[in-house]
Enzyme design. Structure first.
Site, mmCIF file in Angstrom:
data_model
loop_
_atom_site.group_PDB
_atom_site.id
_atom_site.type_symbol
_atom_site.label_atom_id
_atom_site.label_comp_id
_atom_site.label_asym_id
_atom_site.label_seq_id
_atom_site.Cartn_x
_atom_site.Cartn_y
_atom_site.Cartn_z
ATOM 1 N N SER A 91 0.842 -1.190 0.000
ATOM 2 C CA SER A 91 0.000 0.000 0.000
ATOM 3 C C SER A 91 0.879 1.242 0.000
ATOM 4 O O SER A 91 1.939 1.267 0.636
ATOM 5 C CB SER A 91 -0.951 0.012 1.194
ATOM 6 O OG SER A 91 -0.238 -0.053 2.404
ATOM 7 N N HIS A 95 1.646 12.243 0.568
ATOM 8 C CA HIS A 95 1.121 13.559 0.923
ATOM 9 C C HIS A 95 2.095 14.636 0.419
ATOM 10 O O HIS A 95 3.095 14.934 1.077
ATOM 11 C CB HIS A 95 0.959 13.685 2.439
ATOM 12 C CG HIS A 95 -0.065 12.753 3.019
ATOM 13 N ND1 HIS A 95 -1.421 12.957 2.852
ATOM 14 C CD2 HIS A 95 0.064 11.616 3.762
ATOM 15 C CE1 HIS A 95 -2.080 12.000 3.469
ATOM 16 N NE2 HIS A 95 -1.204 11.167 4.025
ATOM 17 N N HIS A 105 -3.458 7.420 -3.048
ATOM 18 C CA HIS A 105 -3.442 6.153 -2.317
ATOM 19 C C HIS A 105 -3.524 5.013 -3.322
ATOM 20 O O HIS A 105 -4.276 5.090 -4.299
ATOM 21 C CB HIS A 105 -4.641 6.075 -1.361
ATOM 22 C CG HIS A 105 -4.971 4.683 -0.911
ATOM 23 N ND1 HIS A 105 -6.058 3.974 -1.394
ATOM 24 C CD2 HIS A 105 -4.344 3.859 -0.037
ATOM 25 C CE1 HIS A 105 -6.086 2.785 -0.829
ATOM 26 N NE2 HIS A 105 -5.076 2.683 -0.001
ATOM 27 N N ASN A 107 -3.224 0.434 -3.445
ATOM 28 C CA ASN A 107 -3.087 -0.783 -2.645
ATOM 29 C C ASN A 107 -3.385 -1.988 -3.528
ATOM 30 O O ASN A 107 -4.308 -1.952 -4.338
ATOM 31 C CB ASN A 107 -4.068 -0.748 -1.465
ATOM 32 C CG ASN A 107 -4.097 -2.066 -0.696
ATOM 33 O OD1 ASN A 107 -4.980 -2.881 -0.915
ATOM 34 N ND2 ASN A 107 -3.141 -2.256 0.183
ATOM 35 N N HIS A 144 -8.334 8.797 -14.788
ATOM 36 C CA HIS A 144 -9.329 7.778 -15.100
ATOM 37 C C HIS A 144 -9.042 7.079 -16.427
ATOM 38 O O HIS A 144 -9.378 5.895 -16.582
ATOM 39 C CB HIS A 144 -10.733 8.387 -15.068
ATOM 40 C CG HIS A 144 -11.270 8.542 -13.685
ATOM 41 N ND1 HIS A 144 -11.903 7.518 -13.016
ATOM 42 C CD2 HIS A 144 -11.222 9.589 -12.817
ATOM 43 C CE1 HIS A 144 -12.242 7.922 -11.804
ATOM 44 N NE2 HIS A 144 -11.848 9.181 -11.657
ATOM 45 N N HIS A 174 -20.726 10.384 7.215
ATOM 46 C CA HIS A 174 -21.014 11.396 8.228
ATOM 47 C C HIS A 174 -20.818 12.825 7.716
ATOM 48 O O HIS A 174 -21.276 13.776 8.344
ATOM 49 C CB HIS A 174 -20.169 11.153 9.483
ATOM 50 C CG HIS A 174 -18.698 11.354 9.279
ATOM 51 N ND1 HIS A 174 -17.923 10.486 8.566
ATOM 52 C CD2 HIS A 174 -17.861 12.342 9.701
ATOM 53 C CE1 HIS A 174 -16.665 10.910 8.562
ATOM 54 N NE2 HIS A 174 -16.601 12.034 9.242
ATOM 55 N N GLY A 257 -4.101 -7.177 15.140
ATOM 56 C CA GLY A 257 -2.883 -7.012 15.928
ATOM 57 C C GLY A 257 -1.676 -6.696 15.085
ATOM 58 O O GLY A 257 -0.547 -7.053 15.427
ATOM 59 N N ARG A 259 1.123 -4.267 12.893
ATOM 60 C CA ARG A 259 2.132 -3.315 13.357
ATOM 61 C C ARG A 259 1.593 -1.892 13.196
ATOM 62 O O ARG A 259 1.528 -1.353 12.103
ATOM 63 C CB ARG A 259 3.419 -3.492 12.555
ATOM 64 C CG ARG A 259 4.588 -2.663 13.056
ATOM 65 C CD ARG A 259 5.847 -3.032 12.287
ATOM 66 N NE ARG A 259 7.023 -2.365 12.801
ATOM 67 C CZ ARG A 259 7.590 -1.294 12.233
ATOM 68 N NH1 ARG A 259 7.062 -0.765 11.135
ATOM 69 N NH2 ARG A 259 8.671 -0.751 12.742
#
Length: 300
Positions: A91, A95, A105, A107, A144, A174, A257, A259
């Site tokens: 990934s 910035h 971004h 991935n 695109h 939200h 769990g 890193r």
């Protein structure tokens, strides 16, 4: 299957880091090779900071194993409950310092879920998406167009399917806002057999630099001032909100769990939240909301 994918991902990470370093011209990626003490995971986290172009960025490779799939994975796929799993992927999040260069971004990932006496369940996922602060139609069209180019060898309708999935996924409910102008997003891909799905994942991974680098080159010397910088920092807040509230990769990493330092390398170095922030009418900032953060067909 895992060894084939692992070999490709290692090459992809090297290639992306090399491309971005060449573009920056000053900073280089610091490589942090890590292994979890319990043997459940390892990887290489590459981070770049304070460059000519990139204020902060990361390209992360990881391979993790576990005895139980996290809730973020089984919520939509209950058949995975109780299976052991191996997950590996690369990934990237960049910035840039200049507000006229979009945050980006990408991935690509591969999962295998196993249970004794049963066939393994495997699938691919990934994509790439663009988050501008100041939009340009020509950049959106290029982005695109390259995304569609990555999909075309696999069918005429593949781009439109994964473009819509990206628009639907990178949505902040939200805020009632898109995170950016989208791109590609796919998950749970196993139709057509391993070889074809692997080729598609590789095509997406290999087209990332082609999609992003020309935009950076075009915008990196654009003059900007305090107003543009403040708006960039404010909009970065949306990026953080999405990653911590909705992003399945972040949630999977934390719930399994993983890193934490590597999982949260996607966070920007500086960000602002301003109470009831308002943009000026008919401004470039308003245009971001009214034009660029509305899902649309950028190419025919």
């Amino acid at each position: 299957m895992i060894e084939q994918v692992k070999k490709y991902l290692a090459q992809l990470q090297e290639s992306i880091c090399s491309d971005l370093e060449s573009l920056d011209g000053r900073a280089i990626f610091e490589k942090d090779r890590w292994t979890k003490e319990d043997g459940s995971g390892s990887g290489i986290t590459c981070v770049i900071c304070d460059g000519n172009v990139f204020e902060k960025g990361g390209v992360n490779f990881s391979i993790v194993k576990g005895n139980k799939m996290p809730k973020s994975a089984t919520a939509l796929r209950p058949e995975l409950e109780g299976r052991k799993y191996t997950a590996l992927g690369v990934s990237s999040v960049m910035h840039p310092e200049n507000p006229y260069i979009p945050t980006v971004h990408s991935n690509v990932r591969f999962f295998v879920a196993e249970e004794p006496g049963k066939e393994p369940i495997w699938w691919f996922g990934g994509g790439f998406d663009l988050t501008p602060f100041y939009g340009f139609d020509e950049d959106a069209v290029h982005w695109h167009t390259t995304a569609k180019k990555a999909c075309l060898p696999f069918g005429e309708k593949v781009y439109s399917k994964y473009k819509k999935w990206c628009d639907d996924y990178f949505y902040l409910e939200h805020r009632d806002e898109q995170r950016g102008i989208g791109g590609l997003f796919f998950d749970d891909l196993n139709e057509g057999g391993f070889d074809r799905c692997f080729e598609f994942m590789k095509s997406v991974g290999d087209h990332f630099s082609e999609a992003y680098l020309p935009i950076v080159l075009k915008r990196k010397d654009t003059p900007y001032g305090k107003k543009e910088r403040n708006f960039q920092l404010y909009r970065r807040g949306r990026y953080v909100e999405f990653n911590l509230i909705y992003d399945r990769g972040t949630l999977f990493g934390l719930q399994s769990g993983g890193r934490t330092e590597s999982i949260l390398m996607s966070m920007p170095p500086e960000v602002k939240w301003s109470y009831q922030f308002q943009v000026e009418k008919d401004s470039e900032e308003e245009k971001l909301y009214n034009h660029y953060l509305k899902p649309k067909e950028w190419i025919k």
